[in-house]
Write an enzyme that holds these catalytic residues in place. Structure first.
Site, PDB file in Angstrom:
ATOM      1  N   GLU A   1      -0.022  -6.163 -13.033  1.00  0.00           N
ATOM      2  CA  GLU A   1       0.629  -6.350 -11.724  1.00  0.00           C
ATOM      3  C   GLU A   1       0.081  -5.391 -10.688  1.00  0.00           C
ATOM      4  O   GLU A   1       0.023  -5.697  -9.493  1.00  0.00           O
ATOM      5  CB  GLU A   1       2.150  -6.170 -11.865  1.00  0.00           C
ATOM      6  CG  GLU A   1       2.941  -6.650 -10.643  1.00  0.00           C
ATOM      7  CD  GLU A   1       2.872  -5.734  -9.429  1.00  0.00           C
ATOM      8  OE1 GLU A   1       2.776  -6.242  -8.302  1.00  0.00           O
ATOM      9  OE2 GLU A   1       2.889  -4.502  -9.607  1.00  0.00           O
ATOM     10  N   GLU A   2      -0.328  -4.209 -11.152  1.00  0.00           N
ATOM     11  CA  GLU A   2      -0.694  -3.131 -10.223  1.00  0.00           C
ATOM     12  C   GLU A   2      -2.108  -3.236  -9.687  1.00  0.00           C
ATOM     13  O   GLU A   2      -2.526  -2.397  -8.908  1.00  0.00           O
ATOM     14  CB  GLU A   2      -0.532  -1.764 -10.914  1.00  0.00           C
ATOM     15  CG  GLU A   2       0.878  -1.463 -11.428  1.00  0.00           C
ATOM     16  CD  GLU A   2       1.850  -1.096 -10.316  1.00  0.00           C
ATOM     17  OE1 GLU A   2       1.441  -1.083  -9.137  1.00  0.00           O
ATOM     18  OE2 GLU A   2       3.021  -0.840 -10.630  1.00  0.00           O
TER      19      GLU A   2
ATOM     20  N   HIS B   1       6.357   4.758  -8.234  1.00  0.00           N
ATOM     21  CA  HIS B   1       5.012   5.354  -8.197  1.00  0.00           C
ATOM     22  C   HIS B   1       5.074   6.878  -8.022  1.00  0.00           C
ATOM     23  O   HIS B   1       4.097   7.499  -7.634  1.00  0.00           O
ATOM     24  CB  HIS B   1       4.125   4.734  -7.093  1.00  0.00           C
ATOM     25  CG  HIS B   1       3.842   3.279  -7.333  1.00  0.00           C
ATOM     26  ND1 HIS B   1       2.668   2.663  -6.956  1.00  0.00           N
ATOM     27  CD2 HIS B   1       4.563   2.320  -7.941  1.00  0.00           C
ATOM     28  CE1 HIS B   1       2.695   1.382  -7.306  1.00  0.00           C
ATOM     29  NE2 HIS B   1       3.856   1.152  -7.903  1.00  0.00           N
TER      30      HIS B   1
ATOM     31  N   ASP C   1       2.417  -3.541 -17.138  1.00  0.00           N
ATOM     32  CA  ASP C   1       1.406  -2.484 -17.020  1.00  0.00           C
ATOM     33  C   ASP C   1       1.953  -1.198 -16.407  1.00  0.00           C
ATOM     34  O   ASP C   1       3.005  -1.183 -15.765  1.00  0.00           O
ATOM     35  CB  ASP C   1       0.200  -2.980 -16.207  1.00  0.00           C
ATOM     36  CG  ASP C   1       0.594  -3.511 -14.824  1.00  0.00           C
ATOM     37  OD1 ASP C   1       1.711  -4.036 -14.665  1.00  0.00           O
ATOM     38  OD2 ASP C   1      -0.225  -3.393 -13.887  1.00  0.00           O
TER      39      ASP C   1
HETATM   40 NI    NI Z   1       6.199  -2.628  -9.939  1.00  0.00          NI
END
Ligand code: NI
Length: 395
Positions: free
Chosen positions: A134-135, A361, A76
């Site tokens: 995952e996020e 990020h 993702d």
């Molecule tokens: Ni990651």
């Protein structure tokens, strides 16, 4: 050069092509429909049997036999507006593969190609797990596990990797034991009583209570935790009030609680709830505390991690394999480790000519693609070597 690394290097253009396709077409957590279709198409083109689970996740199997080893990639992207000038930059406004999951997926597809080529010599089954979400709490890994990703067959161990901007391109970093922290979300609302600021005695000031509470909770976390056990509380957001002369009715706080120690984590959650309630009550205010449990800590199984270190050393040489300093980041790979031995390593992606690079990020995160064949080879070699040896590592 190691044969498997050579095989991965021979495929570098296909691995990069997969990564760039995914990078251009990022999708948010649990919405990875096109990503899932792309992975499926690529596996089909390699004749690799697979099925879709958890809506946008994929499980694939290569090889036959009683033994099984699992490899995992997350797929993702993040709600970030990309700010690179790449010609394969995200075509979706506000969505970007800023955590490198595009690279993780491409490397696992690269490993799949290598493993498929030597399928007849594999001493068991390699299970490939392409995992969504995952996020986002509760984490795609927990859903994949609940839907049976670790059954039929049950893997003896699982490996995962993450691109890492703080290490030079191609270096692999692994720690034994604590690797990443548990991460819980804290939401607190303090309900006081609004009043004219010139008549504080007619109100209950939630801003003053919030100020005291933040300091109180920080002291509590510092003084009730064994200082040898890492753990932190961060109050990261505070909202309340609108003018210089008004005491507001309420204040909202948000924060994060992180730890490597499950029992301290539970103790801290209870303390935050109880002390918030009591401190507010002392001032005649009330409170609402919501703590959303995030991922558990990633704890690298000793045997699996030692195996991964030795595998990396054989693949790229001892000098390129170093200790990973544990981070208080969260990572839902932790859920697999609650069921089977698991090891997670970091793959350096910082270009050699740069002293630093934008981190995970970050809207400018641009990993060096020269690391991708190394990550693909490391995945493939871990599976091959585990199946052909390793009972010693199971303890
Ligand atoms: Ni990651």
């Amino acid at each position: 050069m190691n044969q498997i690394l050579q095989a991965a290097n021979n495929r570098i253009s296909s691995i990069i092509e997969d990564r760039r396709h995914l990078h251009r077409n990022p999708e948010l957590s649990f919405q990875e429909h096109e990503t899932c279709a792309y992975i499926s198409k690529r596996l089909l083109s390699m004749n690799i049997e697979h099925s879709i689970i958890a809506q946008t996740g994929i499980i694939a199997h290569i090889g036959k036999g009683d033994r099984c080893i699992a490899l995992r990639a997350d797929i993702d992207a993040l709600p970030i507006q990309e700010d690179t000038n790449l010609d394969f930059a995200s075509c979706k406004p506000g969505i970007m593969h800023a955590c490198g999951h595009d690279a993780h997926t491409a490397m696992l597809l690269g490993a799949a190609a290598i493993l498929k080529e030597c399928e007849s010599t594999l001493n068991g089954v390699v299970k490939l797990i392409f995992q969504p979400g995952e996020e986002k709490v509760p984490g795609g890994a927990s859903i994949m596990v609940a839907e049976g990703a670790l059954e039929h067959p049950k893997p003896e161990a699982i490996f995962g990797q993450h691109v890492y901007p703080d290490a030079p391109c191609g270096e692999i970093q692994i720690s034994i034991g604590p690797t990443m922290a548990s991460a819980d979300e804290i939401y607190i609302t303090i309900h006081g009583k609004g009043a004219h600021a010139a008549q504080p005695h007619q109100g209950i000031d939630p801003i003053l209570i919030a100020s005291e509470l933040i300091l109180h909770l920080q002291s509590l976390i510092t003084k009730t935790r064994n200082p040898l056990l890492p753990g932190l509380l961060g109050i990261t957001s505070i909202h309340g009030g609108s003018a210089t002369n008004i005491i507001p009715d309420s204040v909202e706080l948000k924060g994060t609680l992180r730890s490597f120690d499950p029992s301290w984590r539970e103790q801290a959650i209870r303390m935050i709830q109880k002390h918030t309630e009591q401190l507010c009550a002392l001032h005649g205010a009330t409170s609402e505390v919501t703590i959303l449990r995030g991922y558990p800590a990633v704890y690298n199984h000793e045997g699996a991690a030692r195996f991964a270190i030795q595998t990396a050393q054989r693949l790229i040489g001892d000098a390129q394999v170093t200790d990973f300093e544990p981070k208080m980041w969260g990572e839902d790979f932790a859920f697999y480790g609650q069921h089977i031995p698991a090891a997670f390593w970091m793959l350096g992606v910082r270009p050699h000519h740069q002293a630093s690079m934008p981190g995970l990020h970050n809207a400018q995160f641009t990993p060096d693609e020269q690391a991708l064949p190394i990550g693909a080879a490391m995945m493939a070699k871990s599976a091959i070597d585990w199946l052909s040896n390793p009972i010693a590592y199971h303890e």
